[in-house]
Design a protein around this motif. Structure first.
Motif, short mmCIF file in Angstrom:
data_model
loop_
_atom_site.label_atom_id
_atom_site.label_comp_id
_atom_site.label_asym_id
_atom_site.label_seq_id
_atom_site.Cartn_x
_atom_site.Cartn_y
_atom_site.Cartn_z
N ALA A 268 1.03 -0.65 -9.70
CA ALA A 268 1.76 -1.04 -8.52
C ALA A 268 2.40 -2.53 -9.11
O ALA A 268 1.62 -3.31 -9.54
CB ALA A 268 1.29 -1.36 -7.17
N ALA B 157 -3.70 3.48 -9.67
CA ALA B 157 -2.51 3.76 -8.84
C ALA B 157 -2.34 2.18 -8.36
O ALA B 157 -1.12 1.73 -8.50
CB ALA B 157 -2.78 4.49 -7.37
N LEU B 158 -3.42 1.48 -7.99
CA LEU B 158 -3.25 0.12 -7.58
C LEU B 158 -2.69 -0.74 -8.92
O LEU B 158 -1.78 -1.40 -8.66
CB LEU B 158 -4.71 -0.57 -7.14
CG LEU B 158 -5.16 -0.27 -5.95
CD1 LEU B 158 -6.50 -0.72 -5.76
CD2 LEU B 158 -4.16 -1.33 -5.07
N LEU C 222 0.93 -1.13 0.03
CA LEU C 222 0.06 0.09 -0.17
C LEU C 222 0.94 1.38 0.05
O LEU C 222 0.50 2.23 -0.41
CB LEU C 222 -1.00 -0.03 1.38
CG LEU C 222 -1.90 -1.01 1.23
CD1 LEU C 222 -2.71 -1.11 2.46
CD2 LEU C 222 -3.08 -0.88 -0.11
N ASP C 223 2.07 1.18 0.65
CA ASP C 223 2.91 2.34 0.82
C ASP C 223 3.36 2.52 -0.76
O ASP C 223 3.45 3.81 -1.05
CB ASP C 223 4.00 2.12 1.63
CG ASP C 223 3.60 2.20 3.21
OD1 ASP C 223 2.49 2.69 3.24
OD2 ASP C 223 4.33 1.68 3.89
N GLU C 224 3.69 1.60 -1.44
CA GLU C 224 4.12 1.65 -2.85
C GLU C 224 3.02 2.27 -3.57
O GLU C 224 3.48 3.19 -4.40
CB GLU C 224 4.73 0.32 -3.54
CG GLU C 224 5.14 0.25 -4.78
CD GLU C 224 5.13 -1.12 -5.51
OE1 GLU C 224 4.90 -2.15 -4.67
OE2 GLU C 224 5.18 -1.06 -6.65
N ALA C 225 1.85 1.62 -3.58
CA ALA C 225 0.70 2.28 -4.45
C ALA C 225 0.26 3.62 -4.02
O ALA C 225 -0.04 4.64 -4.90
CB ALA C 225 -0.35 1.44 -4.38
N PHE C 226 0.51 4.00 -2.79
CA PHE C 226 -0.48 5.18 -2.29
C PHE C 226 0.33 5.94 -1.33
O PHE C 226 -0.02 7.19 -1.07
CB PHE C 226 -1.85 4.99 -1.62
CG PHE C 226 -2.74 4.12 -2.40
CD1 PHE C 226 -3.28 4.86 -3.65
CD2 PHE C 226 -2.85 2.70 -2.21
CE1 PHE C 226 -4.21 4.11 -4.20
CE2 PHE C 226 -3.93 2.11 -2.87
CZ PHE C 226 -4.45 2.55 -3.82
N GLY C 227 1.48 5.47 -0.84
CA GLY C 227 2.44 6.40 -0.10
C GLY C 227 1.91 6.12 1.59
O GLY C 227 0.87 5.27 1.57
N ARG D 162 -4.99 5.32 3.58
CA ARG D 162 -4.01 5.75 2.94
C ARG D 162 -4.53 7.10 2.19
O ARG D 162 -5.62 7.30 1.73
CB ARG D 162 -3.48 4.79 2.00
CG ARG D 162 -2.77 3.52 2.35
CD ARG D 162 -1.51 3.95 2.84
NE ARG D 162 -0.52 2.94 3.25
CZ ARG D 162 -0.74 2.28 4.16
NH1 ARG D 162 -1.68 2.41 5.10
NH2 ARG D 162 0.44 1.29 4.54
N PRO D 163 -3.69 8.11 1.99
CA PRO D 163 -4.00 9.35 1.18
C PRO D 163 -4.44 8.69 -0.28
O PRO D 163 -4.00 8.00 -0.93
CB PRO D 163 -2.77 9.93 0.99
CG PRO D 163 -1.64 9.09 1.26
CD PRO D 163 -2.24 7.95 2.12
N LEU D 164 -5.42 9.75 -0.77
CA LEU D 164 -5.69 9.44 -2.42
C LEU D 164 -4.38 9.75 -3.19
O LEU D 164 -3.48 10.67 -2.85
CB LEU D 164 -6.77 10.56 -2.76
CG LEU D 164 -8.08 10.13 -2.44
CD1 LEU D 164 -9.04 11.29 -2.56
CD2 LEU D 164 -8.81 8.98 -3.15
N PRO D 165 -4.16 9.08 -4.24
CA PRO D 165 -2.85 9.18 -5.05
C PRO D 165 -3.15 10.49 -5.85
O PRO D 165 -4.16 11.26 -6.04
CB PRO D 165 -3.16 8.01 -6.05
CG PRO D 165 -4.59 7.87 -6.30
CD PRO D 165 -5.21 8.01 -4.86
N LEU E 185 -9.01 5.18 0.94
CA LEU E 185 -8.17 6.55 0.45
C LEU E 185 -8.70 7.81 0.42
O LEU E 185 -10.09 7.75 0.06
CB LEU E 185 -7.95 6.23 -1.13
CG LEU E 185 -7.18 4.78 -1.55
CD1 LEU E 185 -5.86 4.72 -0.51
CD2 LEU E 185 -7.76 3.62 -1.56
#
Lengths: 643, 227
Positions: free
Chosen positions: B85, B81-82, A633-638, B211-214, B185
Motif C-alpha cells: 500500500a 498487502a500492507l 485499510l480499504d486500499e490495502a485490504f478492501g 477487513r477481509p484477508l487479501p 483480517l
C-alpha cells in the motif's frame, strides 16, 4: 649477381609464406578435427572475456568436470568389461560424434562427445585466455601498440559489470560467510590476492587496525556501515557460540552536523539488522559519565580538558592540578557529577573533607591555594557548559552494543577536542576494566572518522598505541591522505601499522598508500612495428617493477568501488549497500537491560525519547478520537463487509 | 516470518517465480536456507541457523510448523498487502513479526499471554494522521468462540508494555495502551465471530478494525480435496 640475390630473397619470402600458410592450415585442421573442444574453448574464452573472469575460473570449471569424466569412464568400463575400451573411449566417442553428426543427429552427437569435450574445451579455453592475458600484460600481443591499454580498460569495464550484476542478485552477497568472514561486496579484480567471487575479510582482521581513505561521495559510509554490521554480526555469533566476548562498536564521528545524524540513523538500522540490540547516539539521545573514571584518571582527564598556557602560566597549571586532585580524590570519594565537582572547588568544602587526622598536608595545600579557587571554578564551569550534558551521565559504554558519538569538529573544534579526549579516556578506562561495575569484557572496535580534526589534545598515534595495548581495534577514516594525521611521519606510522588492511576509495592523491602495497615484477616486451598491424619478429624483454595498486585506477574508481590493500596485494571490490529496515518504535524496558539511568537498550535503538512515556513507549495515548484509517485499510485490504 | 512459500517469496523480492526459485537455490547451496514441499501449493523456504546468523536474526532455526502453514501464509499475505500500500511505504511503517515478538520474550511466553500475528509501527513523523500509533495485527482463518475472541481483543487493547517487559508493566492503568488499534483480517468463515466479539466490547470496539484477508492469503487446496 644482383638478380641471383633478388631471386634468393624471393624464394625465401615464398618459403616463409608457404610455411606460414602450412601452419595456418595445420591449425585450422586441428580446430576442425577437434571441433567440439574448439567450440567449448571458444565459448569459454568468450564468456571469460565478457565477464572479466581470470583464467583460473576456467581451470576450476574444468576440474569440476572430473567427476563427469570418471562416471563416463566407469560406465564405459562396466558396460564393455575391458580396460582397453576405457582407453579407447575418447577416440570412439569422437568417431561416434562425427558419424552421428553426419547422420544429422546433432543432439546425440553433442551428447556422446560432451564428457570428453567439455573439460578439454574448458582447459584449452583457460590456456588460451591465460596466453592472451599474459601477452597483453607483457605488451607482446594485440594488433596495435595501444592494444594492451585498451584490453586492460575493457577488461576492467567487464569486471565491473560482472561485479555489479553479482551484488544486484538477491542473496548473492551475504553480510558474513558461514565461517564468520565479513563480506564487503563482489570482487572486481584481484592482484596478488586470491581471486574469488565475493570479497570477504576474516573476522580477525576486523580486530586489527584498519585505515579507510576516500573523498566525500565515493561510498565510504556504505563501506563502513557494511564493515561495522559485519563485525557486529560475526562477533555476536561468536559470542553466542562461546568463542568470543560480546562486541562493542564505538564510532567517533568528528565532523558533526546534520550529515552525521543521518549516518547515525542509518548505522542504527543496519546494526539492528545485524543483531545489535541497542545503538546509542551520543550526545543526542544518550549520555556517558565522565565521573565513572577512576579518580586518578579523572583528575588527569579534567586537567587535559582545560587549555593551559606555557611559561609563567605553568604555575597556575600546577595549582589547578593540586586543587583538582584534592577535589576528586577527597576522602569521601570522587564526585558523581559536574555540579558536585564544582561544589567541591571551594576552600570551605575541602577544609571539611580533609578535616580528619592525617590530612594536614592537604589542608595546608587548600589554604595556600585558597585565592585561586574562584578562578579554577570559573574555568571548569565554563568548560562544562561548553561540553554540554553528554558527559555528565548517567551511562557507560557497557550499556549498549554500539555507540555513535557525534562530535561537532566542524562547528566547534575546541569543544569537540575536549569531548574526543574525554571519550577516548572513558573508552580506554572501560576497556581496561577499571571503570567500575565489574562489566563483562568486550571485543571493541573503535571507528574514528576525521579524527585528525580533533586530535590536538590526543595525537592519533597515541590513540593507536593505547588501543593496541588495550586490545582495541581502531579503524581510522579520513577523506584524504593528509586528513589521516597532522604530519607525514604520523600518517605513515598510522598506515603502516594498519594490520587489518587499508581500504582505499577514490582519492586524488593515492600514491603514498599505493606505495605501501608495494610493487610486483612484470615482463616488459618491446616489438618492432613494421606497420600496423604487421609486427617484426625481433624485440627484447626485460623485467620491470610495477605498482601492485595502480594509482591511476584508484583515481578513476566509481562510487561504491574500493581497493582493499593488504600484505602486498590489492583486491578491487564493488561494495554491496546495506539497507536497514525503518526504525521501529521503542519498546518497554527489558528486564535484562541495565538500569543505569541511560535509556534502555531497545529504546536507544529505536529513536529519541522526546515526548515519550516513562517506559520509553512512543505510542500516542488514544485519549482523543482515533484518526480514521479506513481509507488506507480499504486500499490495502478492501472495504469491510457488512454484518 | 517463520518461512515463506515460493510465490510469496517472488512477491517479496519483486521478481518472477523462476528467479525467486533460483535465489532460493543459491541460498540453499550456501546452507543459508532450506526448502521443502510441506503442504499443497508452492515449496516452502525457511532460514537455517547460518542464514539467520547471516541476517543477524536471533531466532531459533526451525521449519514452519505443519499445523500453522495456512496461518503463516495468511499472515505473510497480510504483510505483503500492507507493504504494497502506498500509504504504508510513504509513512515508513515497520512490521514487527510474531517471531520477533516471541524472540523478545526469550522463551518466557506465559500461558495466558496472547501474541498478535504482527505489529505495525507508524513512525512519529509519518505523513499519516495515525502517525506514532502501534497496531496489532491478527489474521483469523478459523472461527473461535466469541468469548475467547473478545478476551483476546481486550487483552491486546489493554496492554501497555512491550512484549518481553516485566510482568508488572504488562497492563498498567495509568499508562497509554500499547496498541492504538487492532486490525483483524478475517476469512469469510471467521468474520461473523470476530464481528460479534467486537460488538461485545462496547466502547472499545472503535479500536478494532475488521477487513477481509487479501487475495492469495488462502493456501492452495490439496489435490483431491475438492467437493
Amino acid at each position: 649477381m644482383i638478380s641471383r640475390w633478388v631471386s634468393l630473397l624471393a624464394v625465401r619470402a615464398a618459403a616463409r609464406g608457404a610455411l606460414r600458410l602450412l601452419r595456418l592450415a595445420a591449425g585450422a585442421a586441428l580446430i576442425i578435427v577437434a571441433a567440439p573442444v574448439s567450440v567449448v574453448a571458444a565459448a569459454s574464452v568468450t564468456a571469460a572475456w565478457l565477464r572479466g573472469w581470470p583464467p583460473g575460473r576456467l581451470y576450476r570449471a574444468a576440474l569440476c568436470c572430473l567427476p563427469m569424466i570418471a562416471v563416463w569412464l566407469a560406465a564405459t568400463a562396466i558396460t564393455a568389461s575391458s580396460w582397453r575400451a576405457v582407453a579407447e573411449a575418447p577416440y570412439l566417442a569422437w568417431l561416434a560424434m562425427w558419424h552421428r553428426g553426419a547422420a544429422g543427429s546433432y543432439a546425440s552427437a553433442a551428447a556422446v562427445i560432451a564428457p570428453a569435450a567439455i573439460p578439454l574445451g574448458l582447459l584449452a579455453g583457460g590456456l588460451a585466455w591465460s596466453y592472451r592475458i599474459r601477452s597483453m600484460e607483457t605488451g607482446s600481443g594485440g594488433l596495435s601498440p595501444g592494444s594492451a591499454v585498451t584490453f586492460d580498460l575493457r577488461q576492467w569495464r567487464h569486471q565491473v559489470r560482472s561485479a555489479r550484476a553479482r551484488i544486484s542478485a538477491p542473496g548473492s552477497v551475504p553480510l558474513t560467510t558461514p565461517n564468520g568472514a565479513v563480506v564487503a561486496g563482489a570482487v572486481i579484480r584481484a592482484v596478488n590476492h586470491q581471486p574469488g567471487r565475493i570479497a570477504s575479510i576474516p573476522y580477525q582482521r576486523m580486530r586489527s587496525h584498519q585505515v579507510v581513505i576516500g573523498t566525500t561521495g565515493t561510498g565510504k559510509t556504505t563501506l563502513l556501515l557494511r564493515l561495522w554490521a559485519g563485525f557486529m554480526a560475526t562477533a555476536l555469533r561468536r559470542h553466542a557460540a562461546g568463542q568470543g566476548r560480546p562486541p562493542l562498536l564505538v564510532v567517533l564521528d568528528c565532523k558533526g552536523g546534520a550529515d552525521a545524524r543521518r549516518i547515525a540513523d542509518r548505522a542504527r538500522r543496519v546494526l539492528r539488522e545485524a543483531g545489535a540490540r541497542s545503538t546509542a547516539i551520543w550526545p543526542d539521545e544518550a549520555s556517558l559519565s565522565l565521573w565513572a573514571l577512576p579518580p586518578r584518571q579523572l583528575t588527569t582527564t579534567l586537567l587535559d580538558l582545560i587549555e593551559h598556557g606555557t611559561g609563567a602560566a605553568a604555575y597556575y597549571a600546577d595549582v589547578m592540578e593540586a586543587v583538582v586532585a584534592l577535589a576528586v580524590e577527597a576522602p569521601c570519594g570522587p564526585p558523581a557529577s559536574s555540579a558536585e565537582f564544582l561544589a567541591r572547588l571551594d576552600p570551605g568544602w575541602l577544609n571539611l573533607a580533609y578535616a580528619a587526622d592525617g590530612h594536614d598536608g592537604d589542608l595546608t595545600l587548600v589554604r595556600s591555594a585558597a585565592r585561586q579557587f574562584g578562578d579554577i571554578a570559573l574555568r571548569f564551569r565554563t568548560l562544562f557548559r561548553r561540553l554540554g550534558p553528554g558527559l555528565d551521565g548517567p551511562g557507560g559504554f557497557g550499556d549498549a552494543d554500539a555507540w555513535y558519538c557525534i562530535l561537532e569538529g566542524t562547528a566547534e573544534i575546541s569543544v569537540a577536542e575536549g569531548q574526543a579526549r574525554a571519550l577516548v579516556d572513558l573508552l580506554a578506562s572501560y576497556a581496561a576494566g577499571h571503570s567500575g561495575g565489574g562489566r563483562q569484557a568486550r571485543e571493541i572496535l573503535l571507528a574514528v572518522d576525521e579524527f585528525s580534526a580533533v586530535s590536538r589534545r590526543l595525537p592519533i598515534w597515541q590513540l593507536y598505541e593505547r588501543a593496541r595495548s588495550l586490545g582495541l581495534a581502531v579503524q581510522v577514516t579520513s577523506q584524504s591522505w593528509q586528513g589521516l594525521a597532522a604530519d607525514e611521519d604520523e600518517r605513515y606510522r598510522i598506515a603502516a601499522s594498519a594490520d587489518g588492511g587499508i581500504w582505499l576509495l577514490r582519492t586524488p592523491h593515492p600514491e603514498p598508500v599505493t606505495g605501501l602495497a608495494g610493487s610486483r615484477k612484470l615482463v616488459d616486451t618491446t616489438r618492432r612495428l613494421l606497420g600496423v598491424p604487421v609486427w617484426g619478429h625481433q624485440g627484447t624483454s626485460r623485467i620491470r617493477q610495477a605498482p601492485v595498486a595502480d594509482p591511476a585506477l584508484i583515481r578513476s574508481l566509481d562510487v561504491g568501488q574500493v581497493a582493499y590493500i593488504y600484505r602486498g596485494g590489492v583486491t578491487f571490490v564493488q561494495v554491496k549497500r546495506l539497507v536497514g529496515s525503518p526504525a521501529a518504535l521503542p519498546g518497554a524496558v527489558s528486564p535484562a537491560a541495565p538500569m543505569t539511568g541511560l535509556p534502555a537498550a531497545d529504546q536507544l535503538a529505536r529513536g529519541p525519547l522526546n515526548g515519550r512515556s516513562a517506559d520509553g513507549q512512543s505510542r500516542k495515548a488514544p485519549r482523543r478520537p482515533l484518526p480514521d484509517a479506513g481509507e488506507f485499510l480499504d486500499e490495502a485490504f478492501g472495504p469491510e463487509a457488512g454484518p | 516470518m517463520y518461512g515463506v512459500q515460493l510465490d510469496q517469496l517472488a512477491a517479496v523480492l519483486g521478481v518472477s517465480e523462476p528467479r525467486a526459485r533460483a535465489a532460493a537455490a543459491r541460498w540453499r547451496a550456501r546452507q543459508h536456507a532450506e526448502s521443502a514441499r510441506l503442504g499443497p501449493g508452492a515449496a516452502w523456504i525457511w532460514l537455517t541457523r547460518a542464514g539467520l546468523a547471516s541476517c543477524g536474526l536471533p531466532y531459533a532455526p526451525a521449519p514452519p510448523a505443519l499445523s500453522r502453514l495456512a496461518h503463516i501464509r495468511a499472515v505473510i499475505a497480510v504483510r505483503l498487502a500492507l507493504e504494497s500500500a502506498a500509504g504504508y511505504r510513504a509513512a515508513g511503517a515497520y512490521w514487527r513479526s510474531e517471531r520477533r515478538l516471541r524472540a523478545r520474550l526469550g522463551g518466557r511466553v506465559g500461558l495466558r499471554e496472547h501474541l498478535p500475528d504482527g505489529e505495525v509501527h507508524w513512525p512519529d513523523d509519518a505523513p499519516v494522521p495515525w502517525a506514532g500509533e502501534c497496531w496489532a495485527i491478527e489474521a483469523e482463518l478459523t472461527r473461535k468462540t466469541v468469548s475467547r475472541t473478545a478476551a483476546i481483543m481486550l487483552e491486546m487493547l489493554n496492554r501497555t508494555g512491550d512484549y518481553g517487559c516485566p510482568a508488572a508493566d504488562v497492563q498498567v492503568p495509568s499508562r497509554p495502551p500499547r496498541h492504538a488499534r487492532v486490525l483483524y483480517l478475517c476469512s469469510p468463515a471467521a468474520r461473523p465471530t470476530v464481528a460479534r466479539a467486537r460488538r461485545a466490547l462496547g466502547g472499545a470496539a472503535a479500536r478494532i478494525e475488521i477487513r477481509p484477508l487479501p487475495p492469495g492469503a488462502a493456501m492452495e487446496p490439496a489435490a483431491g480435496a475438492g467437493p
